[in-house]
Write an enzyme that holds these catalytic residues in place. Sequence first.
Site, PDB file in Angstrom:
ATOM      1  N   TYR A 113       8.285   9.938   1.901  1.00 43.31           N
ATOM      2  CA  TYR A 113       6.832   9.780   1.984  1.00 43.31           C
ATOM      3  C   TYR A 113       6.525   8.647   2.948  1.00 43.31           C
ATOM      4  CZ  TYR A 113       1.998   8.816   0.590  1.00 43.31           C
ATOM      5  OH  TYR A 113       0.634   8.610   0.601  1.00 43.31           O
ATOM      6  N   ASP A 140      11.151   3.246   7.740  1.00 46.23           N
ATOM      7  CA  ASP A 140       9.980   2.997   6.911  1.00 46.23           C
ATOM      8  C   ASP A 140      10.446   2.166   5.716  1.00 46.23           C
ATOM      9  OD1 ASP A 140       7.800   2.917   5.301  1.00 46.23           O
ATOM     10  OD2 ASP A 140       7.422   5.080   5.270  1.00 46.23           O
ATOM     11  N   LYS A 172       4.115  -2.789   0.996  1.00 45.19           N
ATOM     12  CA  LYS A 172       4.081  -3.154  -0.424  1.00 45.19           C
ATOM     13  C   LYS A 172       4.466  -4.612  -0.761  1.00 45.19           C
ATOM     14  CE  LYS A 172       3.928   1.566  -1.959  1.00 45.19           C
ATOM     15  NZ  LYS A 172       4.444   2.731  -1.246  1.00 45.19           N
TER      16      LYS A 172
HETATM   17  C1  LIG Z   1       3.650   3.730  -0.310  1.00 46.84           C
HETATM   18  C2  LIG Z   1       4.371   4.170   0.901  1.00 46.84           C
HETATM   19  C3  LIG Z   1       3.723   4.373   2.130  1.00 46.84           C
HETATM   20  C4  LIG Z   1       2.221   4.342   2.236  1.00 46.84           C
HETATM   21  O1  LIG Z   1       1.729   3.071   2.034  1.00 46.84           O
HETATM   22  P1  LIG Z   1       0.153   2.928   1.670  1.00 46.84           P
HETATM   23  O2  LIG Z   1      -0.063   1.454   1.675  1.00 46.84           O
HETATM   24  O3  LIG Z   1      -0.020   3.563   0.341  1.00 46.84           O
HETATM   25  O4  LIG Z   1      -0.582   3.625   2.752  1.00 46.84           O
HETATM   26  C5  LIG Z   1       4.467   4.628   3.243  1.00 46.84           C
HETATM   27  N1  LIG Z   1       5.804   4.726   3.169  1.00 46.84           N
HETATM   28  C6  LIG Z   1       6.473   4.550   2.021  1.00 46.84           C
HETATM   29  C7  LIG Z   1       7.964   4.629   2.009  1.00 46.84           C
HETATM   30  C8  LIG Z   1       5.771   4.302   0.838  1.00 46.84           C
HETATM   31  O5  LIG Z   1       6.417   4.212  -0.324  1.00 46.84           O
END
Ligand SMILES: *Cc1c(COP(=O)(O)O)cnc(C)c1O
Length: 425
Positions: free
Chosen positions: A139, A233, A261
């Site tokens: 994701y 990511d 995060k």
């Molecule tokens: C949560 C998440 C995102 C998206 O981040 P948001 O701040 O919710 O837009 C992107 N990549 C990964 C791996 C994530 O877990």
Amino acid sequence: MSNSQKLFNDAKKVIPSGVNSPVRYFEPYPFFAKKSNGAYIWDEDKNKYIDFCNGYGALLLGHRRKEILNAVSKQLTQGTLFCTPTESEIELSKLIIRNFPSINKVRLVNTGGEATMTAIRLARGFTKKKKIIKFEGCYHGAHDSVLVKAGSGSAHNGISISDGGLDEVSKNTLVVPYNNSEELEKTITKNKDVAGVIIEPILANMGLILPENNFLSEVRKITKDNGVPLIFDEVVTGFRISPGGAQQHFGIKPDITTLAKALGNGFVIAAVGGKKEIMDLLSPNGKVYQASTYAGNPISVSAAIASIKTINKIKHKLYSKLEQYNAMLTHAISDMATDMKIPHQINFTSSMFQIFFTNKPVIDYKSSKNADAKKFQKMFSTLLKKGVFIAPSQFEVVFLSDAHTQTDLNYTMTAYNAALKSVKN
Ligand SMILES: *Cc1c(COP(=O)(O)O)cnc(C)c1O
């Protein structure tokens, strides 16, 4: 009727589905949070929960961490938004660059999705190519290029998972299975138009799935050999797996990195960073456009500076403690499930874990989907009744924070015991 139920009925009238992000909904209705501190959340009915959702990994240092609140309180007296540069943005950028040696320059944004969107545009601008390769189940936020699932057939052309998503966009994202470097190599060599490969170095959005031996180094080699930028990511793994993220842990240097995060430990901030020659393509000097009113706002920046400084200061204790707690908890849960003869797998690393009700190892999208998600839902509900809050989906991860204590863990083990019993019956 509980206060949460009343509030949910009310929320549904003014907020689509009553929630501001889809995974927050669960049957029969989500609890409404009132306040939090350390490892706990209290709801509108005065129930107390030990929090293992932890802002989907953001709260590595726990709720309302003192160092961060102090920094933010101080900044509140100085101003909240200037929209002109501040010295603190330089300080934060230097901290990020020091922790992540693959990053020469960094731009601050607000959310993980914004960071990956910018990373992908940068990769396209740098290579002047079109297609992106992502791994099935990873994701990367809720924008069109990555809100894509595997299509049928061997071409790996993605299809949008959302109404309103354009085929013209999703077909330019190729989807290959996680932990399958052969398929990546085939896809890269067959398509001459690949602008970038984006990956969660540890897959934390399909439950928890770990990269198999050499998978990430093979991904690095294949992308390098083919001149394709590699985007890590690290929105979940950055600062959580180590002060320098998964790339430090595995010793791999991506070309572009996204962070979010745990960078803000509860405040809204994200970052995209990478090699100088790529990052310098950003506007206004470069031709890759990116902009945001709240980017680098002083409140979020002060929170992120305090977060990184705290992490760096306590790192020798922090990561070993989290790892030790995680090992205790996952071993206890696994032993209980084994004693109850419940087929299961537990994937864990560092401060994250997930249990899957299946007797086959979970290594990719298909094997994760194969686990019994109904059993997971039952386990979730029982845990919640016992006052243990984990993310309400099989496809999320259980996150520990520095605020958890041995007492919290002991209680959590007894809650899992009851939850596993409810699964068995
Ligand atoms: C949560 C998440 C995102 C998206 O981040 P948001 O701040 O919710 O837009 C992107 N990549 C990964 C791996 C994530 O877990």
